[in-house]
Design a protein around this motif. Structure first.
Motif, PDB file in Angstrom:
ATOM      1  N   GLY A 194      25.958  -5.030  44.031  1.00 38.29           N
ATOM      2  CA  GLY A 194      26.070  -4.081  45.024  1.00 38.29           C
ATOM      3  C   GLY A 194      25.632  -4.510  46.448  1.00 38.29           C
ATOM      4  O   GLY A 194      24.843  -3.777  46.798  1.00 38.29           O
ATOM      5  N   GLY A 195      25.599  -5.615  46.417  1.00 36.99           N
ATOM      6  CA  GLY A 195      24.821  -6.308  47.635  1.00 36.99           C
ATOM      7  C   GLY A 195      23.325  -6.636  47.628  1.00 36.99           C
ATOM      8  O   GLY A 195      22.673  -6.853  48.758  1.00 36.99           O
ATOM      9  N   ASP A 196      22.648  -6.047  46.589  1.00 42.61           N
ATOM     10  CA  ASP A 196      21.122  -6.154  46.361  1.00 42.61           C
ATOM     11  C   ASP A 196      20.953  -7.557  45.865  1.00 42.61           C
ATOM     12  O   ASP A 196      21.037  -8.085  45.058  1.00 42.61           O
ATOM     13  N   GLU A 197      20.200  -8.237  46.981  1.00 43.80           N
ATOM     14  CA  GLU A 197      19.663  -9.717  46.491  1.00 43.80           C
ATOM     15  C   GLU A 197      18.927  -9.880  45.518  1.00 43.80           C
ATOM     16  O   GLU A 197      18.703 -10.885  44.786  1.00 43.80           O
ATOM     17  N   ALA A 234      26.688 -25.740  51.801  1.00 40.84           N
ATOM     18  CA  ALA A 234      27.105 -24.678  52.805  1.00 40.84           C
ATOM     19  C   ALA A 234      26.043 -24.219  53.939  1.00 40.84           C
ATOM     20  O   ALA A 234      26.553 -23.913  54.870  1.00 40.84           O
ATOM     21  N   ARG A 235      25.083 -23.786  53.475  1.00 42.06           N
ATOM     22  CA  ARG A 235      24.127 -23.106  54.109  1.00 42.06           C
ATOM     23  C   ARG A 235      23.732 -24.271  55.194  1.00 42.06           C
ATOM     24  O   ARG A 235      22.991 -23.688  56.380  1.00 42.06           O
ATOM     25  N   ALA A 312      15.707 -19.390  62.494  1.00 46.85           N
ATOM     26  CA  ALA A 312      17.283 -19.635  62.246  1.00 46.85           C
ATOM     27  C   ALA A 312      17.288 -18.360  61.144  1.00 46.85           C
ATOM     28  O   ALA A 312      18.341 -17.470  61.174  1.00 46.85           O
ATOM     29  N   PHE A 313      16.521 -18.438  59.945  1.00 43.01           N
ATOM     30  CA  PHE A 313      16.890 -17.727  58.745  1.00 43.01           C
ATOM     31  C   PHE A 313      16.321 -16.290  59.195  1.00 43.01           C
ATOM     32  O   PHE A 313      17.149 -15.330  58.496  1.00 43.01           O
ATOM     33  N   ARG A 314      15.364 -16.039  60.087  1.00 43.64           N
ATOM     34  CA  ARG A 314      15.066 -14.502  60.452  1.00 43.64           C
ATOM     35  C   ARG A 314      16.530 -14.065  61.319  1.00 43.64           C
ATOM     36  O   ARG A 314      16.609 -12.800  60.885  1.00 43.64           O
ATOM     37  N   HIS A 315      17.305 -14.733  62.145  1.00 43.12           N
ATOM     38  CA  HIS A 315      18.102 -14.248  62.921  1.00 43.12           C
ATOM     39  C   HIS A 315      19.363 -14.235  62.692  1.00 43.12           C
ATOM     40  O   HIS A 315      20.291 -13.493  63.204  1.00 43.12           O
ATOM     41  N   ASP A 316      19.565 -15.226  61.689  1.00 45.04           N
ATOM     42  CA  ASP A 316      21.076 -15.472  61.402  1.00 45.04           C
ATOM     43  C   ASP A 316      21.413 -14.678  59.939  1.00 45.04           C
ATOM     44  O   ASP A 316      20.944 -15.256  58.979  1.00 45.04           O
ATOM     45  N   ALA A 317      22.110 -13.815  60.160  1.00 46.87           N
ATOM     46  CA  ALA A 317      22.118 -12.857  58.521  1.00 46.87           C
ATOM     47  C   ALA A 317      23.119 -13.626  57.675  1.00 46.87           C
ATOM     48  O   ALA A 317      22.888 -13.639  56.658  1.00 46.87           O
ATOM     49  N   ALA A 318      23.889 -14.575  57.841  1.00 48.72           N
ATOM     50  CA  ALA A 318      24.674 -15.431  57.432  1.00 48.72           C
ATOM     51  C   ALA A 318      24.032 -16.329  56.642  1.00 48.72           C
ATOM     52  O   ALA A 318      24.398 -16.619  55.380  1.00 48.72           O
ATOM     53  N   LEU A 319      22.771 -16.878  57.188  1.00 46.96           N
ATOM     54  CA  LEU A 319      21.885 -17.727  56.308  1.00 46.96           C
ATOM     55  C   LEU A 319      21.325 -16.966  54.979  1.00 46.96           C
ATOM     56  O   LEU A 319      20.960 -17.870  54.063  1.00 46.96           O
ATOM     57  N   ARG A 320      21.178 -15.689  55.188  1.00 48.79           N
ATOM     58  CA  ARG A 320      20.428 -14.971  54.062  1.00 48.79           C
ATOM     59  C   ARG A 320      21.076 -14.522  52.987  1.00 48.79           C
ATOM     60  O   ARG A 320      20.819 -14.248  52.023  1.00 48.79           O
TER      61      ARG A 320
END
Length: 346
Positions: A194-197, A234-235, A312-320
Motif C-alpha cells: 500500500g505504498g508503505d515503505e 538504478a538509484r 538530493a535524497f531529501r528533495h528528489d522523491a524518486a530517490l526515496r
C-alpha cells in the motif's frame, strides 16, 4: 567483606574466565586486590554484577550494558520498556498464530487433505508472517491484497523467470535490463504494501529470511541480492542529475558496495521509532553511528559529496521510492545523528 574471584564465580554460576573478561573491559572492576594479586569483590561490586546479569537477560551486548550502568538510571528504564513492548508484540503474534492454526485445522477436517508439501509451505509462510508483522499490519496487508495477489501472479512468475535467466547468463545488476526488472519487482512489493515503505522493508526481510517463500516465489537470497543491487545502480543514475562527473566516479566506486548493509539497519531504526525510543538514548546513538558511517561510506568518505547526496535524497522523491526510508524515518534518524554532534561538542 570481600569475595575472591573463585568464590564469586562459584556462588553466581559464572566462570572465572567471564569475570576476568568483565574486569579486562572495565565492566566489573574489583574494588581491591589481595597482597598476592587476587581480585577481591565488595558488596558494591556484587550489586553491580547483579545488574549486569539482569541486563544480559534482556539480550543486550556488554558494551550496551556498560553504557547503561555508567549513565542515568532512566536509560535502564528505557531498555526495560522496550523489552516489555517486545513481549507484548510476541504475545499478540502468538495469539494470531493460534487463530491461524485453528483455521487450518478446521479446513483440514472439513475437506480433502492437501498434499503435505502444499500445506507445509502454507504453514511456514503463515508463521513467517507472524514473525514480521503485527496483527494490525497483517490486517492491512490482507485488505490491500484483496484480489491483488491473484491479479499479479502471472507477472510475478514472469519476473521470476526473467530474473533467473539474467542470473544464469551472468548479466550484471548494472545492466539496464536488470534495473528495469528490479524496479518493477519493487513496484509490485510497494503496491502490496500500500505504498508503505516500512511494510516494504518487512516484506523484504521476510522474503530474505524464509526458505518457504524462496520456494513459493522462485527467488532465493542470491536473487533478492541481485534485485537489491540492480535497484542501487538504478538509484545511482538518478544521483547523476545532482552530482558532478567527478562525484559520479567516486559513487560508482563506493555506492553499491554499501547496499547489503542498509535493509537490516533501516529495519532496526524503524523498530526503535515505532516503540518511541529516545533519539538521544544509547540504543539510537549506536544505530545513528552505524547510519552515519554507512552514509559517509557510500560517498567514499567525501564529506562534501555526502552532503550533496543527503540534499538530493531529501528533495528528489524518486530517490526515496523503494528505499524503505520515508520522511518520518528520515526525520527520526536525523534527530539521532544531530544528538551525536551535540555530544561531541559538549
Amino acid at each position: 567483606m570481600f569475595l575472591r574471584i573463585g568464590e564469586l564465580a562459584r556462588r553466581t554460576g559464572l566462570t572465572v574466565r567471564a569475570l576476568r573478561h568483565y574486569d579486562d573491559i572495565a565492566l566489573l572492576v574489583p574494588s581491591a586486590r589481595s597482597s598476592g594479586g587476587y581480585r577481591l569483590y565488595s558488596r558494591k561490586d556484587v550489586a553491580r554484577l547483579y545488574r549486569i546479569q539482569a541486563l544480559r537477560r534482556l539480550d543486550l551486548s556488554l558494551a550496551d550494558i556498560q553504557g547503561l550502568l555508567d549513565n542515568a538510571a532512566g536509560e535502564v528504564s528505557e531498555v526495560v520498556a522496550q523489552q516489555v513492548a517486545q513481549l507484548d508484540r510476541e504475545i499478540l503474534q502468538a495469539s494470531a498464530l493460534r487463530t491461524h492454526l485453528l483455521t487450518v485445522q478446521d479446513q483440514l477436517q472439513a475437506s480433502e487433505e492437501p498434499g503435505i508439501d502444499d500445506w507445509l509451505l502454507a504453514l511456514e509462510s503463515m508463521v513467517a508472517g507472524s514473525k514480521y508483522f503485527s496483527e494490525d499490519e497483517r490486517r492491512r496487508l490482507t485488505t490491500q491484497r484483496g484480489g491483488f495477489t491473484d491479479a499479479v501472479a502471472p507477472e510475478r512468475a514472469e519476473l521470476s523467470a526473467w530474473l533467473q535467466r539474467l542470473v544464469a547468463v551472468g548479466v550484471s545488476p548494472e545492466d539496464p535490463e536488470a534495473q528495469a526488472l528490479a524496479q518493477r519487482w519493487i513496484e509490485l512489493l510497494l503496491e502490496e504494501a500500500g505504498g508503505d515503505e516500512g511494510l516494504l522493508m518487512k516484506l523484504y526481510a521476510m522474503h530474505w529470511n524464509e526458505p518457504s517463500l524462496h520456494a513459493l516465489t522462485g527467488v532465493d537470497r542470491s536473487g533478492i541480492r541481485y534485485i537489491s543491487h540492480a535497484m542501487a545502480f538504478a538509484r545511482l543514475q538518478l544521483y547523476a542529475t545532482h552530482c558532478s562527473a567527478d562525484d559520479m566516479v567516486t559513487l560508482r566506486q563506493h555506492y553499491v558496495a554499501q547496499t547489503d548493509a542498509w535493509p537490516p539497519l533501516i529495519a532496526e531504526v524503524r523498530q526503535q521509532m515505532l516503540v518511541s525510543t529516545p533519539t538521544d538514548g544509547p540504543t539510537m546513538r549506536a544505530l545513528a553511528l552505524r547510519w552515519q558511517a554507512l552514509s559517509l561510506g557510500k560517498a567514499g568518505g567525501d564529506a562534501a559529496l555526502h552532503a550533496k547526496l543527503q540534499r538530493a535524497f531529501r528533495h528528489d522523491a524518486a530517490l526515496r521510492v523503494g528505499s524503505g526510508i520515508d520522511e518520518k524515518l528520515a526525520a527520526y534518524v536525523g534527530q539521532a545523528i544531530a544528538h551525536l554532534g551535540d555530544a561531541s561538542t559538549s
